[in-house]
Design an enzyme around this catalytic site. Structure first.
Site, PDB file in Angstrom:
ATOM      1  N   LYS A 173       0.710  -1.369   0.089  1.00 50.96           N
ATOM      2  CA  LYS A 173       0.488  -0.086   0.160  1.00 50.96           C
ATOM      3  C   LYS A 173       1.094   0.915   0.481  1.00 50.96           C
ATOM      4  O   LYS A 173       1.463   1.524   1.645  1.00 50.96           O
ATOM      5  CB  LYS A 173      -0.941   0.203   1.239  1.00 50.96           C
ATOM      6  CG  LYS A 173      -2.347   0.550   1.410  1.00 50.96           C
ATOM      7  CD  LYS A 173      -2.089   1.835   1.233  1.00 50.96           C
ATOM      8  CE  LYS A 173      -2.128   3.063   2.292  1.00 50.96           C
ATOM      9  NZ  LYS A 173      -1.775   4.639   1.679  1.00 50.96           N
ATOM     10  N   GLU A 176      -0.375   8.000  -0.848  1.00 50.87           N
ATOM     11  CA  GLU A 176      -1.068   8.320  -2.245  1.00 50.87           C
ATOM     12  C   GLU A 176      -1.089   9.716  -2.797  1.00 50.87           C
ATOM     13  O   GLU A 176      -1.843   9.602  -4.067  1.00 50.87           O
ATOM     14  CB  GLU A 176      -2.726   7.979  -1.615  1.00 50.87           C
ATOM     15  CG  GLU A 176      -3.016   9.310  -0.114  1.00 50.87           C
ATOM     16  CD  GLU A 176      -2.961   8.890   0.667  1.00 50.87           C
ATOM     17  OE1 GLU A 176      -1.718   7.558   1.150  1.00 50.87           O
ATOM     18  OE2 GLU A 176      -3.468   9.049   1.997  1.00 50.87           O
ATOM     19  N   SER A 226       4.615   8.270   9.841  1.00 57.42           N
ATOM     20  CA  SER A 226       5.174   9.164  11.860  1.00 57.42           C
ATOM     21  C   SER A 226       4.143   8.378  12.087  1.00 57.42           C
ATOM     22  O   SER A 226       4.260   7.256  12.100  1.00 57.42           O
ATOM     23  CB  SER A 226       3.765  10.281  10.651  1.00 57.42           C
ATOM     24  OG  SER A 226       2.484   9.972  10.570  1.00 57.42           O
ATOM     25  N   CYS A 281      13.488  10.919   6.899  1.00 60.96           N
ATOM     26  CA  CYS A 281      13.264  10.215   8.300  1.00 60.96           C
ATOM     27  C   CYS A 281      14.663  10.669   8.875  1.00 60.96           C
ATOM     28  O   CYS A 281      14.740  10.992  10.793  1.00 60.96           O
ATOM     29  CB  CYS A 281      12.610   9.403   8.604  1.00 60.96           C
ATOM     30  SG  CYS A 281      13.592   7.777   8.045  1.00 60.96           S
ATOM     31  N   GLU A 379       7.985  16.803  14.759  1.00 70.32           N
ATOM     32  CA  GLU A 379       8.614  16.609  13.579  1.00 70.32           C
ATOM     33  C   GLU A 379       8.364  17.574  12.935  1.00 70.32           C
ATOM     34  O   GLU A 379       7.143  17.296  12.628  1.00 70.32           O
ATOM     35  CB  GLU A 379       8.284  15.326  13.293  1.00 70.32           C
ATOM     36  CG  GLU A 379       9.169  14.740  11.592  1.00 70.32           C
ATOM     37  CD  GLU A 379       8.949  13.609  11.651  1.00 70.32           C
ATOM     38  OE1 GLU A 379       7.550  13.336  11.312  1.00 70.32           O
ATOM     39  OE2 GLU A 379      10.148  13.113  10.763  1.00 70.32           O
TER      40      GLU A 379
HETATM   41  P1  NAD Z   1       2.237   8.931   7.093  1.00 69.32           P
HETATM   42  O1  NAD Z   1       2.641   8.688   8.540  1.00 69.32           O
HETATM   43  O2  NAD Z   1       1.360  10.680   6.524  1.00 69.32           O
HETATM   44  O3  NAD Z   1       1.739   7.541   5.990  1.00 69.32           O
HETATM   45  C1  NAD Z   1       2.218   6.474   6.368  1.00 69.32           C
HETATM   46  C2  NAD Z   1       1.465   5.708   5.288  1.00 69.32           C
HETATM   47  O4  NAD Z   1       0.418   5.599   6.013  1.00 69.32           O
HETATM   48  C3  NAD Z   1       0.555   5.986   4.147  1.00 69.32           C
HETATM   49  O5  NAD Z   1       0.441   5.088   3.188  1.00 69.32           O
HETATM   50  C4  NAD Z   1      -0.123   6.415   4.510  1.00 69.32           C
HETATM   51  O6  NAD Z   1      -0.997   6.399   3.247  1.00 69.32           O
HETATM   52  C5  NAD Z   1      -1.082   5.995   5.639  1.00 69.32           C
HETATM   53  N1  NAD Z   1      -1.662   6.862   6.659  1.00 69.32           N
HETATM   54  C6  NAD Z   1      -1.769   7.848   6.689  1.00 69.32           C
HETATM   55  N2  NAD Z   1      -3.064   7.831   7.894  1.00 69.32           N
HETATM   56  C7  NAD Z   1      -3.216   7.104   8.592  1.00 69.32           C
HETATM   57  C8  NAD Z   1      -4.666   6.845   9.100  1.00 69.32           C
HETATM   58  N3  NAD Z   1      -5.044   8.025   9.922  1.00 69.32           N
HETATM   59  N4  NAD Z   1      -3.617   5.536   9.620  1.00 69.32           N
HETATM   60  C9  NAD Z   1      -3.579   4.754   8.764  1.00 69.32           C
HETATM   61  N5  NAD Z   1      -3.355   5.494   8.084  1.00 69.32           N
HETATM   62  C10 NAD Z   1      -2.576   5.919   7.263  1.00 69.32           C
HETATM   63  O7  NAD Z   1       3.734   9.455   6.336  1.00 69.32           O
HETATM   64  P2  NAD Z   1       3.919  10.814   5.335  1.00 69.32           P
HETATM   65  O8  NAD Z   1       3.707  11.925   5.319  1.00 69.32           O
HETATM   66  O9  NAD Z   1       3.516   9.423   3.959  1.00 69.32           O
HETATM   67  O10 NAD Z   1       5.947  10.185   5.368  1.00 69.32           O
HETATM   68  C11 NAD Z   1       6.822  10.781   6.515  1.00 69.32           C
HETATM   69  C12 NAD Z   1       6.450  10.591   7.201  1.00 69.32           C
HETATM   70  O11 NAD Z   1       7.382   9.406   7.575  1.00 69.32           O
HETATM   71  C13 NAD Z   1       7.746  11.037   8.523  1.00 69.32           C
HETATM   72  O12 NAD Z   1       6.750  11.408   9.983  1.00 69.32           O
HETATM   73  C14 NAD Z   1       8.908  10.932   8.447  1.00 69.32           C
HETATM   74  O13 NAD Z   1       9.202  10.572   9.785  1.00 69.32           O
HETATM   75  C15 NAD Z   1       8.734   8.930   8.816  1.00 69.32           C
HETATM   76  N6  NAD Z   1       9.417   8.189   7.924  1.00 69.32           N
HETATM   77  C16 NAD Z   1      10.360   7.460   8.600  1.00 69.32           C
HETATM   78  C17 NAD Z   1      11.036   6.321   8.174  1.00 69.32           C
HETATM   79  C18 NAD Z   1      11.786   5.214   9.021  1.00 69.32           C
HETATM   80  O14 NAD Z   1      12.264   5.064   8.662  1.00 69.32           O
HETATM   81  N7  NAD Z   1      11.826   5.637  10.553  1.00 69.32           N
HETATM   82  C19 NAD Z   1      11.594   6.460   6.886  1.00 69.32           C
HETATM   83  C20 NAD Z   1      10.980   7.421   5.658  1.00 69.32           C
HETATM   84  C21 NAD Z   1       9.186   8.205   6.397  1.00 69.32           C
END
Ligand code: NAD
Length: 478
Positions: A173, A176, A226, A281, A379
């Site tokens: 997944k 989006e 996140s 990240c 963050e």
């Molecule tokens: P996000 O948490 O908004 O989304 C990540 C995934 O979760 C997406 O596929 C999204 O569709 C899904 N999602 C979003 N909200 C959701 C919800 N309420 N319920 C279920 N699924 C949901 O993150 P983002 O903005 O796409 O990416 C950036 C974040 O990812 C930053 O916080 C970054 O630090 C983190 N990140 C962490 C690492 C790591 O290895 N620790 C690596 C890359 C990114």
């Protein structure tokens, strides 16, 4: 305008939910496409396809699984520029950053090609009279790979190759916000000979994620995103009895001791703070000068930040591209404005770049930030460096350790003794000594501590193999 559907049973299919997400080109600010957002029933049918495929794929020989991975690696290498361009256009990161992302992802594919060694068990002869014992690693079943927007190819490649060589079927997944890279990867796996149904892409938002977490046919969930979402996913998936690893957000500190090479430290702050517009990240978001170096270090960073060239992600002369969405760019800029009103000093303000079309924000440098300010606590995930001044090492390391995130941290120093103390003291998963972005190579594993990782096993490398396989021991008497 293009439409992105799903990838089920070896081919692209249209979505049936009649719900869509908008896909933008961040450099222009224009909508360029729509992505289907899967419904519960679409997730359901994808899981059924994956379950049937998992039952066949688990019995494929190790050499057959590795042969697919080797062919996929060749296709990835051949298509690296094409994939990097797709990433750069939809995500907004510079083409060179996107190419770097593809190459880092390729290293995880290469690691997965070593599966026959990674999955080897142990054997003990004669643990009792005529009795031998040995251990095996077998597939988990159907795994969900849920990934963030900031690395639309590399993070999926942290998960999918290891999951596949361990004999699992995958439901992937993607975010989006930039779904096309995921579809490209799925097509190349099919071109490489992966049997239909073993890798399926379900595009969607939180609804699709919730359906995957609730589905009894999903055995394991590998998530990166996140922290609030990672925490919720960890809780939901583990309540349902699934194996889960959920990597979250970060707030990475760069500590600079008085004996450090300040020019090197300032260069590092620029590349690690503003690279990929701070949307990594492992980006540095806090600069922590210790003792008397603060004024000089801030001046050095300021000089460099003012020279950063902001531009279109495909423009080779640009050093800083746009952020991924307008809403996110505005949120990041809001932190800089709020910092000023709470007593911090904005030394470099990138908000003039907000006047151009596209989701741009120039480099921002905020000095005299304190630990209670939102600029420090949250963050921000944008091109913003916050400077928190510390009187000595002990105050600085206490700040790092009190932070709820624990992904990465770096120390700049010329003292081996100080470096060793830092390595021992920091409650952080990945450390750099005079290295600002210490992302481990593919044969190590990647993961933070505290609020940056929920679960036990880190991502990719040996931990990835453990996550995507189950241990079994056998005792025999003949
Ligand atoms: P996000 O948490 O908004 O989304 C990540 C995934 O979760 C997406 O596929 C999204 O569709 C899904 N999602 C979003 N909200 C959701 C919800 N309420 N319920 C279920 N699924 C949901 O993150 P983002 O903005 O796409 O990416 C950036 C974040 O990812 C930053 O916080 C970054 O630090 C983190 N990140 C962490 C690492 C790591 O290895 N620790 C690596 C890359 C990114």
């Amino acid at each position: 305008m293009y439409d992105v559907g799903h990838f089920i049973n070896g081919k692209e299919v249209d979505g049936r939910s009649n719900r869509f997400g908008e896909v933008f080109q961040p450099s222009t600010g224009q909508q360029v496409g729509r992505v289907s957002l899967a419904s519960d029933s679409e997730v359901d049918s994808a899981v059924e396809v994956a379950k049937a495929a998992a039952n066949r794929w688990r019995d494929a020989s190790l050499s057959a699984r590795v042969a697919v991975m080797e062919r996929f690696r060749e296709l990835l290498e051949k298509g690296a520029d094409e994939l990097a361009e797709i990433i750069s256009r939809e995500n907004g990161k510079l083409f060179l950053d996107a190419k770097g992302e593809v190459l880092r992802g390729m290293e995880s594919v290469e690691f997965a090609c070593g599966a026959p060694v990674h999955l080897q068990g142990a054997f003990s002869e004669l643990i009792g009279s005529d009795i031998d014992a040995y251990s095996l690693r077998q597939s988990v079943g159907v795994v969900a790979a849920i990934t963030p927007a900031n690395f639309p190819a590399m993070v999926p490649l942290w998960m999918i190759p290891n999951a596949l060589v361990c004999g699992n079927a995958v439901i992937f997944k993607p975010s989006e916000k930039d779904p096309s890279a995921g579809m490209w990867l799925a097509n190349r796996f099919t071109d490489a000979g992966l049997p239909d149904g073993v890798l399926n892409v379900v595009n969607g938002d939180s609804e699709a994620v919730k359906a995957l977490l609730a589905h009894p046919g999903v055995d394991a969930v590998s998530f990166v995103g996140s922290t609030p979402v990672a925490r919720a996913i960890y809780e939901m998936a583990s309540i349902g009895g699934k194996r889960v690893q959920a990597l979250g957000g970060a707030k990475n500190h760069l500590m600079v001791l008085p004996d450090a090479d300040l020019s090197l430290a300032a260069d590092a702050a620029i590349s690690a703070g503003y690279g990929a517009a701070g949307q990594r990240c492992m980006a540095i978001s806090v600069v922590l000068p210790v003792g008397g170096v603060a004024n000089e270090l801030v001046q050095e960073i300021e000089l460099r930040a003012k020279k950063v060239v902001v531009g279109d992600s495909m423009d080779p002369s640009a050093q800083l591209g746009p952020l991924i969405t307008k809403q996110h760019r505005d949120r990041v800029a809001g932190y800089v404005a709020a910092a000023e009103s709470t007593g911090a000093e904005v030394v470099v303000d990138g908000s003039d770049q907000m006047n151009r079309s596209g989701f741009f924000l120039g480099p921002c440098l905020v000095d005299k930030v304190s630990s209670g300010m939102a600029t420090y606590r949250d963050e921000i995930f944008g091109p913003v460096l916050s400077v928190v001044r510390s009187k000595d090492y002990s105050e600085a390391i206490d700040l790092v350790n009190a932070n709820p995130f624990g992904n990465g941290a770096a120390l700049f120093t010329s003292s081996g003794k100080a470096a060793r103390a830092f390595q021992r003291d920091a409650r952080i998963g990945m450390l750099g000594i005079n290295v600002p972005v210490p992302v481990p190579p593919a044969h190590f594993s990647f993961g933070g501590w505290k609020g940056s990782l929920f679960g036990d096993l880190h991502m990719y490398g040996p931990d990835g193999i453990k996550f995507f396989s189950r241990g079994k021991t056998v005792m025999t008497r003949w």
